[in-house]
Design a protein around this motif. Sequence first.
Motif, PDB file in Angstrom:
ATOM      1  N   LEU A 240     -48.701 -19.023  10.550  1.00 28.32           N
ATOM      2  CA  LEU A 240     -47.421 -18.728  11.199  1.00 28.32           C
ATOM      3  C   LEU A 240     -47.587 -17.630  12.237  1.00 28.32           C
ATOM      4  O   LEU A 240     -47.158 -17.769  13.393  1.00 28.32           O
ATOM      5  CB  LEU A 240     -46.388 -18.311  10.148  1.00 28.32           C
ATOM      6  N   LEU A 241     -48.238 -16.529  11.837  1.00 34.24           N
ATOM      7  CA  LEU A 241     -48.425 -15.402  12.752  1.00 34.24           C
ATOM      8  C   LEU A 241     -49.340 -15.780  13.917  1.00 34.24           C
ATOM      9  O   LEU A 241     -49.110 -15.363  15.055  1.00 34.24           O
ATOM     10  CB  LEU A 241     -49.017 -14.218  11.986  1.00 34.24           C
ATOM     11  N   VAL A 242     -50.362 -16.570  13.620  1.00 43.34           N
ATOM     12  CA  VAL A 242     -51.319 -16.964  14.655  1.00 43.34           C
ATOM     13  C   VAL A 242     -50.657 -17.844  15.714  1.00 43.34           C
ATOM     14  O   VAL A 242     -50.820 -17.625  16.919  1.00 43.34           O
ATOM     15  CB  VAL A 242     -52.514 -17.686  14.008  1.00 43.34           C
ATOM     16  N   ILE A 243     -49.922 -18.850  15.269  1.00 43.19           N
ATOM     17  CA  ILE A 243     -49.236 -19.731  16.219  1.00 43.19           C
ATOM     18  C   ILE A 243     -48.229 -18.933  17.032  1.00 43.19           C
ATOM     19  O   ILE A 243     -48.076 -19.144  18.239  1.00 43.19           O
ATOM     20  CB  ILE A 243     -48.551 -20.894  15.478  1.00 43.19           C
ATOM     21  N   VAL A 282     -37.871  -1.328   6.970  1.00 47.76           N
ATOM     22  CA  VAL A 282     -37.124  -2.582   7.018  1.00 47.76           C
ATOM     23  C   VAL A 282     -37.670  -3.531   5.956  1.00 47.76           C
ATOM     24  O   VAL A 282     -38.883  -3.616   5.734  1.00 47.76           O
ATOM     25  CB  VAL A 282     -37.230  -3.223   8.415  1.00 47.76           C
ATOM     26  N   ASN A 283     -36.797  -4.244   5.299  1.00 52.03           N
ATOM     27  CA  ASN A 283     -37.163  -5.191   4.253  1.00 52.03           C
ATOM     28  C   ASN A 283     -38.224  -6.178   4.769  1.00 52.03           C
ATOM     29  O   ASN A 283     -38.058  -6.782   5.830  1.00 52.03           O
ATOM     30  CB  ASN A 283     -35.916  -5.965   3.802  1.00 52.03           C
ATOM     31  N   PRO A 284     -39.348  -6.363   4.038  1.00 50.49           N
ATOM     32  CA  PRO A 284     -40.402  -7.291   4.472  1.00 50.49           C
ATOM     33  C   PRO A 284     -39.899  -8.709   4.702  1.00 50.49           C
ATOM     34  O   PRO A 284     -40.417  -9.423   5.567  1.00 50.49           O
ATOM     35  CB  PRO A 284     -41.406  -7.249   3.310  1.00 50.49           C
ATOM     36  N   PHE A 285     -38.902  -9.132   3.930  1.00 48.84           N
ATOM     37  CA  PHE A 285     -38.369 -10.482   4.113  1.00 48.84           C
ATOM     38  C   PHE A 285     -37.632 -10.601   5.449  1.00 48.84           C
ATOM     39  O   PHE A 285     -37.651 -11.647   6.089  1.00 48.84           O
ATOM     40  CB  PHE A 285     -37.440 -10.847   2.960  1.00 48.84           C
ATOM     41  N   VAL A 289     -38.070 -13.045   8.996  1.00 46.44           N
ATOM     42  CA  VAL A 289     -36.999 -13.619   9.814  1.00 46.44           C
ATOM     43  C   VAL A 289     -37.231 -13.291  11.280  1.00 46.44           C
ATOM     44  O   VAL A 289     -37.107 -14.154  12.164  1.00 46.44           O
ATOM     45  CB  VAL A 289     -35.624 -13.089   9.354  1.00 46.44           C
ATOM     46  N   VAL A 290     -37.594 -12.041  11.553  1.00 52.09           N
ATOM     47  CA  VAL A 290     -37.846 -11.612  12.932  1.00 52.09           C
ATOM     48  C   VAL A 290     -38.998 -12.417  13.534  1.00 52.09           C
ATOM     49  O   VAL A 290     -38.917 -12.881  14.681  1.00 52.09           O
ATOM     50  CB  VAL A 290     -38.176 -10.103  12.977  1.00 52.09           C
ATOM     51  N   ILE A 294     -38.855 -14.933  16.799  1.00 54.09           N
ATOM     52  CA  ILE A 294     -39.751 -14.765  17.947  1.00 54.09           C
ATOM     53  C   ILE A 294     -40.439 -16.082  18.282  1.00 54.09           C
ATOM     54  O   ILE A 294     -40.550 -16.464  19.457  1.00 54.09           O
ATOM     55  CB  ILE A 294     -40.800 -13.676  17.657  1.00 54.09           C
ATOM     56  N   ILE A 295     -40.897 -16.807  17.254  1.00 55.25           N
ATOM     57  CA  ILE A 295     -41.534 -18.107  17.494  1.00 55.25           C
ATOM     58  C   ILE A 295     -40.559 -19.075  18.144  1.00 55.25           C
ATOM     59  O   ILE A 295     -40.893 -19.769  19.113  1.00 55.25           O
ATOM     60  CB  ILE A 295     -42.053 -18.703  16.170  1.00 55.25           C
TER      61      ILE A 295
END
Length: 312
Positions: A240-243, A282-285, A289-290, A294-295
């Motif tokens: 997810l982060l990579v894409i 900020v809550n990790p969950f 969402v952020v 962004i994606i």
Amino acid sequence: MLDFSNNRVLGVLIALAVTFTFFSIMVPSFLTVNNLLEMGVQSSIIAVIALGMTLVIVTGGIDLSVGSIVGLVSVVCATNLAAWGTLPTILVGLALGAVLGFINGAFSALFALESFVVTLATLNVYRGLAFLYTGGRPVFGLDQGFRDLLSGRLGPIPNPIILVAAVTLICYLILNRSRLGVHLKAVGTNSDAARKSGVAVNRTKVMAFVLAGTLSGLAALLLMSRIGAAEPISGTGYELLVIAAVVVGGTSLMGGRASIVGTVLGALLLGSIRTGLTLLNVNPFLQLVVTGVIILLAVLVDRAASRSKAKR
């Protein structure tokens, strides 16, 4: 090397400037040298994988198994580090990543299967193999010499940042200064036309996955050296982060257009946002969402840019 004519790269630079300004106001410690270096180290693993993903996406493909490759390479190398030694372990990690990437590319290109489906399957296969290899148990107590080599420092600069810079240069030269790079873009733009022009389309696609797998293997080595351990769940969610980093950086999901520098900037942008949100407690969950938002925004921008180019 930094192509300012690419509006997407400029956009990421502006977003970085805004992000740094905002968090430096909200958290004064955000712009300290130590925090910036730590942010670079944390972003390095995603950046390395994202550079390999860029080479796949520019062909019109995608690799959802990168996180699972990280997990499998991590546990195999960590389990055998003491017996193999540092240098052989690094070579095996890179080679294993390349083999896993080759499997992805072979099924996708040679059997004419969608890379999305193939790597969705191998995502589970590689993750399952990682659990089977260790019986689901983590591996601790990695050799300090191995850790110092990959996660140490050269003067004031952490080694992971130096490695990212080197990998970025290599990927830039591959994509923009080599025949392989021309073929990667040609396949992503129009594979049929590329084939008629004499491009070995299948071999080019396989090579893209091999490079992506190799860099995922490198990322696995960086991760295990950083935390001093490895476990079957290592790399979960990295895809997810990579894409996100690749798309935010200006590479088109449709293929044919990519920005190596933009990918690294995209990884740094995501890393800076995560770091800033963490410093703000900020809550990790909510951070997930952020990232998802962004994606979505990046894909919408990419789609708008593609339509605008088509109209011309």
